[in-house]
Design an enzyme around this catalytic site. Structure first.
Site, PDB file in Angstrom:
ATOM      1  N   ARG A 188       5.770 -25.005 -27.608  1.00 25.89           N
ATOM      2  CA  ARG A 188       7.032 -24.296 -27.404  1.00 25.89           C
ATOM      3  C   ARG A 188       7.884 -24.896 -26.290  1.00 25.89           C
ATOM      4  O   ARG A 188       9.100 -24.687 -26.258  1.00 25.89           O
ATOM      5  CB  ARG A 188       6.757 -22.822 -27.086  1.00 25.89           C
ATOM      6  CG  ARG A 188       5.870 -22.620 -25.863  1.00 25.89           C
ATOM      7  CD  ARG A 188       5.577 -21.159 -25.565  1.00 25.89           C
ATOM      8  NE  ARG A 188       6.726 -20.482 -25.006  1.00 25.89           N
ATOM      9  CZ  ARG A 188       6.720 -19.196 -24.627  1.00 25.89           C
ATOM     10  NH1 ARG A 188       5.626 -18.478 -24.770  1.00 25.89           N
ATOM     11  NH2 ARG A 188       7.790 -18.644 -24.118  1.00 25.89           N
ATOM     12  N   SER A 243       4.113 -15.531 -26.851  1.00 26.88           N
ATOM     13  CA  SER A 243       5.178 -15.198 -27.803  1.00 26.88           C
ATOM     14  C   SER A 243       5.297 -16.179 -28.961  1.00 26.88           C
ATOM     15  O   SER A 243       5.836 -15.822 -30.008  1.00 26.88           O
ATOM     16  CB  SER A 243       6.522 -15.126 -27.071  1.00 26.88           C
ATOM     17  OG  SER A 243       6.534 -14.081 -26.132  1.00 26.88           O
ATOM     18  N   HIS A 261       0.378 -11.177 -20.137  1.00 21.17           N
ATOM     19  CA  HIS A 261       0.325 -10.364 -21.343  1.00 21.17           C
ATOM     20  C   HIS A 261      -1.021  -9.656 -21.418  1.00 21.17           C
ATOM     21  O   HIS A 261      -1.998 -10.065 -20.781  1.00 21.17           O
ATOM     22  CB  HIS A 261       0.479 -11.231 -22.594  1.00 21.17           C
ATOM     23  CG  HIS A 261       1.747 -12.010 -22.647  1.00 21.17           C
ATOM     24  ND1 HIS A 261       1.980 -12.991 -23.576  1.00 21.17           N
ATOM     25  CD2 HIS A 261       2.871 -11.966 -21.871  1.00 21.17           C
ATOM     26  CE1 HIS A 261       3.182 -13.511 -23.384  1.00 21.17           C
ATOM     27  NE2 HIS A 261       3.741 -12.905 -22.354  1.00 21.17           N
ATOM     28  N   ASP A 317       6.315  -8.298 -29.662  1.00 19.38           N
ATOM     29  CA  ASP A 317       5.478  -9.424 -30.068  1.00 19.38           C
ATOM     30  C   ASP A 317       4.077  -9.339 -29.484  1.00 19.38           C
ATOM     31  O   ASP A 317       3.123  -9.838 -30.057  1.00 19.38           O
ATOM     32  CB  ASP A 317       6.136 -10.763 -29.714  1.00 19.38           C
ATOM     33  CG  ASP A 317       6.606 -10.817 -28.268  1.00 19.38           C
ATOM     34  OD1 ASP A 317       6.472  -9.806 -27.545  1.00 19.38           O
ATOM     35  OD2 ASP A 317       7.115 -11.872 -27.850  1.00 19.38           O
ATOM     36  N   HIS A 318       3.947  -8.672 -28.337  1.00 20.43           N
ATOM     37  CA  HIS A 318       2.647  -8.520 -27.691  1.00 20.43           C
ATOM     38  C   HIS A 318       2.775  -7.447 -26.621  1.00 20.43           C
ATOM     39  O   HIS A 318       3.878  -7.053 -26.229  1.00 20.43           O
ATOM     40  CB  HIS A 318       2.199  -9.840 -27.056  1.00 20.43           C
ATOM     41  CG  HIS A 318       3.228 -10.433 -26.145  1.00 20.43           C
ATOM     42  ND1 HIS A 318       3.525  -9.920 -24.900  1.00 20.43           N
ATOM     43  CD2 HIS A 318       4.068 -11.492 -26.315  1.00 20.43           C
ATOM     44  CE1 HIS A 318       4.487 -10.627 -24.352  1.00 20.43           C
ATOM     45  NE2 HIS A 318       4.845 -11.591 -25.177  1.00 20.43           N
ATOM     46  N   GLU A 371      16.491 -10.336 -30.575  1.00 19.35           N
ATOM     47  CA  GLU A 371      15.461 -10.192 -29.545  1.00 19.35           C
ATOM     48  C   GLU A 371      16.059  -9.733 -28.220  1.00 19.35           C
ATOM     49  O   GLU A 371      16.979 -10.356 -27.690  1.00 19.35           O
ATOM     50  CB  GLU A 371      14.736 -11.519 -29.308  1.00 19.35           C
ATOM     51  CG  GLU A 371      13.626 -11.390 -28.268  1.00 19.35           C
ATOM     52  CD  GLU A 371      13.189 -12.716 -27.659  1.00 19.35           C
ATOM     53  OE1 GLU A 371      12.044 -12.781 -27.179  1.00 19.35           O
ATOM     54  OE2 GLU A 371      13.995 -13.672 -27.653  1.00 19.35           O
ATOM     55  N   ASP A 410      10.692  -8.243 -26.655  1.00 21.31           N
ATOM     56  CA  ASP A 410       9.626  -9.136 -26.206  1.00 21.31           C
ATOM     57  C   ASP A 410       8.785  -8.423 -25.144  1.00 21.31           C
ATOM     58  O   ASP A 410       9.315  -7.892 -24.175  1.00 21.31           O
ATOM     59  CB  ASP A 410      10.219 -10.415 -25.628  1.00 21.31           C
ATOM     60  CG  ASP A 410       9.224 -11.562 -25.599  1.00 21.31           C
ATOM     61  OD1 ASP A 410       8.078 -11.338 -25.157  1.00 21.31           O
ATOM     62  OD2 ASP A 410       9.579 -12.667 -26.028  1.00 21.31           O
ATOM     63  N   HIS A 431       6.918 -10.063 -16.421  1.00 25.38           N
ATOM     64  CA  HIS A 431       6.218 -11.175 -15.772  1.00 25.38           C
ATOM     65  C   HIS A 431       6.533 -11.194 -14.278  1.00 25.38           C
ATOM     66  O   HIS A 431       5.666 -11.532 -13.458  1.00 25.38           O
ATOM     67  CB  HIS A 431       6.649 -12.506 -16.394  1.00 25.38           C
ATOM     68  CG  HIS A 431       5.954 -12.846 -17.675  1.00 25.38           C
ATOM     69  ND1 HIS A 431       4.586 -12.970 -17.776  1.00 25.38           N
ATOM     70  CD2 HIS A 431       6.438 -13.089 -18.921  1.00 25.38           C
ATOM     71  CE1 HIS A 431       4.248 -13.273 -19.015  1.00 25.38           C
ATOM     72  NE2 HIS A 431       5.357 -13.353 -19.738  1.00 25.38           N
ATOM     73  N   ASP A 439      13.896 -20.482 -26.832  1.00 25.74           N
ATOM     74  CA  ASP A 439      12.650 -19.902 -26.347  1.00 25.74           C
ATOM     75  C   ASP A 439      11.762 -19.507 -27.526  1.00 25.74           C
ATOM     76  O   ASP A 439      12.209 -19.477 -28.684  1.00 25.74           O
ATOM     77  CB  ASP A 439      12.952 -18.702 -25.455  1.00 25.74           C
ATOM     78  CG  ASP A 439      11.811 -18.347 -24.531  1.00 25.74           C
ATOM     79  OD1 ASP A 439      10.875 -19.150 -24.384  1.00 25.74           O
ATOM     80  OD2 ASP A 439      11.850 -17.241 -23.944  1.00 25.74           O
ATOM     81  N   THR A 442      10.289 -16.856 -29.100  1.00 26.53           N
ATOM     82  CA  THR A 442      10.515 -15.871 -30.158  1.00 26.53           C
ATOM     83  C   THR A 442      11.651 -16.266 -31.092  1.00 26.53           C
ATOM     84  O   THR A 442      11.474 -16.280 -32.310  1.00 26.53           O
ATOM     85  CB  THR A 442      10.750 -14.484 -29.548  1.00 26.53           C
ATOM     86  OG1 THR A 442       9.607 -14.131 -28.754  1.00 26.53           O
ATOM     87  CG2 THR A 442      10.942 -13.438 -30.632  1.00 26.53           C
ATOM     88  N   ASP A 455      10.188  -8.735 -21.421  1.00 25.94           N
ATOM     89  CA  ASP A 455       9.014  -9.555 -21.118  1.00 25.94           C
ATOM     90  C   ASP A 455       9.190 -10.354 -19.839  1.00 25.94           C
ATOM     91  O   ASP A 455       8.305 -10.380 -18.976  1.00 25.94           O
ATOM     92  CB  ASP A 455       8.756 -10.494 -22.295  1.00 25.94           C
ATOM     93  CG  ASP A 455       7.725 -11.573 -21.984  1.00 25.94           C
ATOM     94  OD1 ASP A 455       6.521 -11.302 -22.132  1.00 25.94           O
ATOM     95  OD2 ASP A 455       8.132 -12.686 -21.601  1.00 25.94           O
ATOM     96  N   LYS A 456      10.305 -10.993 -19.693  1.00 29.44           N
ATOM     97  CA  LYS A 456      10.479 -11.894 -18.546  1.00 29.44           C
ATOM     98  C   LYS A 456      10.507 -11.119 -17.234  1.00 29.44           C
ATOM     99  O   LYS A 456      10.005 -11.590 -16.206  1.00 29.44           O
ATOM    100  CB  LYS A 456      11.736 -12.736 -18.736  1.00 29.44           C
ATOM    101  CG  LYS A 456      11.629 -13.639 -19.971  1.00 29.44           C
ATOM    102  CD  LYS A 456      12.731 -14.640 -20.069  1.00 29.44           C
ATOM    103  CE  LYS A 456      12.632 -15.419 -21.378  1.00 29.44           C
ATOM    104  NZ  LYS A 456      11.324 -16.091 -21.540  1.00 29.44           N
TER     105      LYS A 456
END
Length: 572
Positions: free
Chosen positions: A182, A112, A428, A376-377, A329, A58, A338, A169, A171, A334-335
């Site tokens: 989501r 995501s 992102h 995913d991004h 995943e 992610d 962030h 979550d 994804t 990702d987290k």
């Protein structure tokens, strides 16, 4: 061993071994000389895959992959994900809600939910929406789109869903849930999804939908969502057990003890929320966190299994004659991005790579398995040239907040975060990201594709015909030889060889045993047996050795034995 600028380990002294799978050499060392056209042609298999393993990092783009590689292996190192034979670029844009269903606006920076929905369904949608089409507004449900997991389930294949995030979550949810927002993860989180509630005739929250889809193996975080009370009364956890016979497990010991689906599908929930990243946080600051000697510290994950542990168990449980689909995943990349947490993010790129090695070990015995690795991004992590966040002599700035760590090369690497002010959540970005694959139809990821294109590839496109003639690659179904990568310092002093020893890093896939040796002539002067995926070790020799030595890595597996060597010179 840290590289010393004034010592015997100069800037260009790392030797990188070639990477081989069967007869095909994939990843290459800097300055490679051999043409690889025939080898890559031999890796093309147009057949439809029997098994599909999709591994997602992610927020994992090339910037964070590079940062993680530099830290863990050094600039000349290679992850297993760098060694896959077919690599391409993938676009990740989504849509925006709007009144005109024939012309929804483009959203260039997606979250995501729509990106995961893209490969799951082959169709674009809007931010926060899970495997459901766009509409006139966020709270207005769209059309449910069938996912790859659901299609394979109908074909009688087993299915699995693994994540280090809450399994509800975005994804992991997109693989087998359909909902307009989501955030509606559990039955008490449904304020923005009233028509989706079961009491309103809908499919329920994400937690409920995942178990209603009867996924064979569900592993991750999110126990708190499953402890929520359903509209009908019992918790989602109780509902999963009573209605669908799920076997519930909550720690790595229980996970290791499960060896069959005969007693029901598996629901493993190893934390209340997200699972713990590999490394403790190193959070970027305006003044610059960390420094030239900072290294990442391993976090205490208690009874939680690793991503590789969960992947290995999922594959073993899903393996069957009809085939399976498994999505895995590594969510904390990702987290932690962030959160401007450099160590947390790069540690979970390593976790993704370890999970890939587990998948490759299975693929070595089952060549009808397609492996795809992607994100995913894109995200906010950028490697920058100066060591802080202030303007340097050239006028370049390091970023709003930075963090610096000491890499495997022994040098400092500074990473900047600038999509949010310090203390805020980094955002992102809209850049294309990497996608790589091996196995049947893996060649379809090459070039520039969109993430919706993965949908047809995972389901299996109509096979094309390969060229015929004396140069055409011969099809093979036998297990491939192990993949071996070797990185070692090419010069070392006799004193350093005694202590701390010669640093040798290996990445291995498709092996059951791996041995690393240091050889002088016909005599082995040091040897260590490492795990089947390789490791970083220090080979020590007490005294009396100088001149040229050979580093030998021997990997044995179902497809045969692969040996990789490089030379090191011992000085006084």
């Amino acid at each position: 061993m840290a590289r010393r600028r004034t010592g015997v380990l100069a800037a260009g002294t790392l030797a990188v071994g070639a990477i081989a799978l069967g007869s095909a050499v994939y990843a290459v060392s800097p300055g490679f000389t051999d043409d690889r056209s025939a080898d890559l042609a031999a890796a093309i298999n147009p057949a439809k895959p029997k098994n599909v393993i999709l591994l997602i990092g992610d927020g994992t783009d090339d910037s964070i992959i590079t940062a993680a590689r530099n830290y863990e292996l050094g600039a000349k190192g290679r992850f297993a994900l760098d060694e896959l034979p077919f690599t391409g670029a993938m676009t990740t844009f989504g849509l925006k809600t709007g009144p005109n269903p024939d012309d929804y606006p483009i959203n260039y920076v997606s979250d995501s939910a729509p990106t995961a929905s893209g490969w799951s369904t082959g169709k674009k949608t809007v931010d926060s929406r899970l495997s459901q089409g766009p509409s006139s507004g966020d709270t207005v449900p769209g059309e449910d789109y069938e996912t790859v997991l659901e299609k394979y389930k109908k074909q009688g294949k087993r299915t699995g869903n693994v994540s280090t995030a809450e399994i509800t979550d975005a994804t992991p949810a997109a693989a087998a849930a359909h909902i307009n927002l989501r955030a509606c993860q559990g039955p008490t989180d449904m304020a923005s999804c009233p028509t989706a509630k079961k009491s309103a005739g809908g499919k329920g929250s994400v937690a409920e939908q995942l178990v209603d889809n009867k996924i064979d193996v569900i592993l991750g975080g999110g126990l708190n969502r499953y402890n929520q009370t359903t509209d009908a009364g019992p918790s989602v956890l109780s509902y999963a057990q009573s209605a669908h016979k799920y076997q519930v497990i909550k720690d790595k010991t229980a996970l290791s003890g499960v060896d069959t689906l005969a007693n029901g599908p598996i629901l493993g929930l190893f934390s209340g929320g997200n699972m713990t990243p590999k490394y403790k946080p190193l959070t970027a600051t305006p003044a610059g966190a960390g420094g030239p000697d900072t290294t990442c510290q391993t976090a205490d994950r208690g009874t939680q299994p690793s991503l590789a542990d969960m992947t290995d168990k999922a594959i073993k449980l899903l393996d069957n004659d009809k085939g399976f689909f498994l999505q895995v995943e590594s969510a904390m990349v990702d987290k932690q991005e962030h959160a401007s947490d450099l160590c947390g993010a790069i540690g979970d790129v390593l976790e993704l790579d370890k999970a890939l090695k587990v998948a490759q070990a299975y693929q070595a015995k089952h060549p009808d398995t397609l492996i795809i690795v992607t994100g995913d991004h894109a995200h906010s992590t950028q490697i920058v040239g100066n060591g802080g966040s202030t303007t340097d002599a050239t006028g370049a700035t390091g970023g709003k907040a930075t963090a610096t760590v000491k890499t495997a090369d022994g040098d400092p690497m500074t990473v900047a975060y600038s999509t949010s002010n310090p203390g805020g959540s980094q955002s992102h970005t809209g850049a294309q990201i990497r996608v790589a694959a091996s196995g049947p139809q893996a060649a379809n990821v090459t070039g520039t594709i969109d993430q919706t294109d993965l949908f047809a590839t995972m389901l299996g496109r109509t096979p094309s015909r390969l060229p015929t003639g004396p140069t055409a690659p011969a099809p093979t179904a036998k297990p491939a030889a192990p993949v071996v990568a070797l990185v070692a310092d090419s010069r070392i002093s006799a004193k350093q060889l005694r202590k701390p020893g010669l640093r040798v890093s290996t990445n291995v896939a498709g092996a059951t045993s791996v041995k690393v040796s240091l050889v002088k002539g016909s005599r082995t002067v040091a040897t260590k047996t490492v795990g089947r995926y390789g490791a970083t070790v220090h080979l020590k020799v007490k005294s009396g050795v100088k001149g040229a030595l050979k580093v030998v890595v021997t990997a044995k597996g179902p497809g045969g034995t692969k040996t990789r060597t490089t030379t090191v010179t011992v000085t006084r």
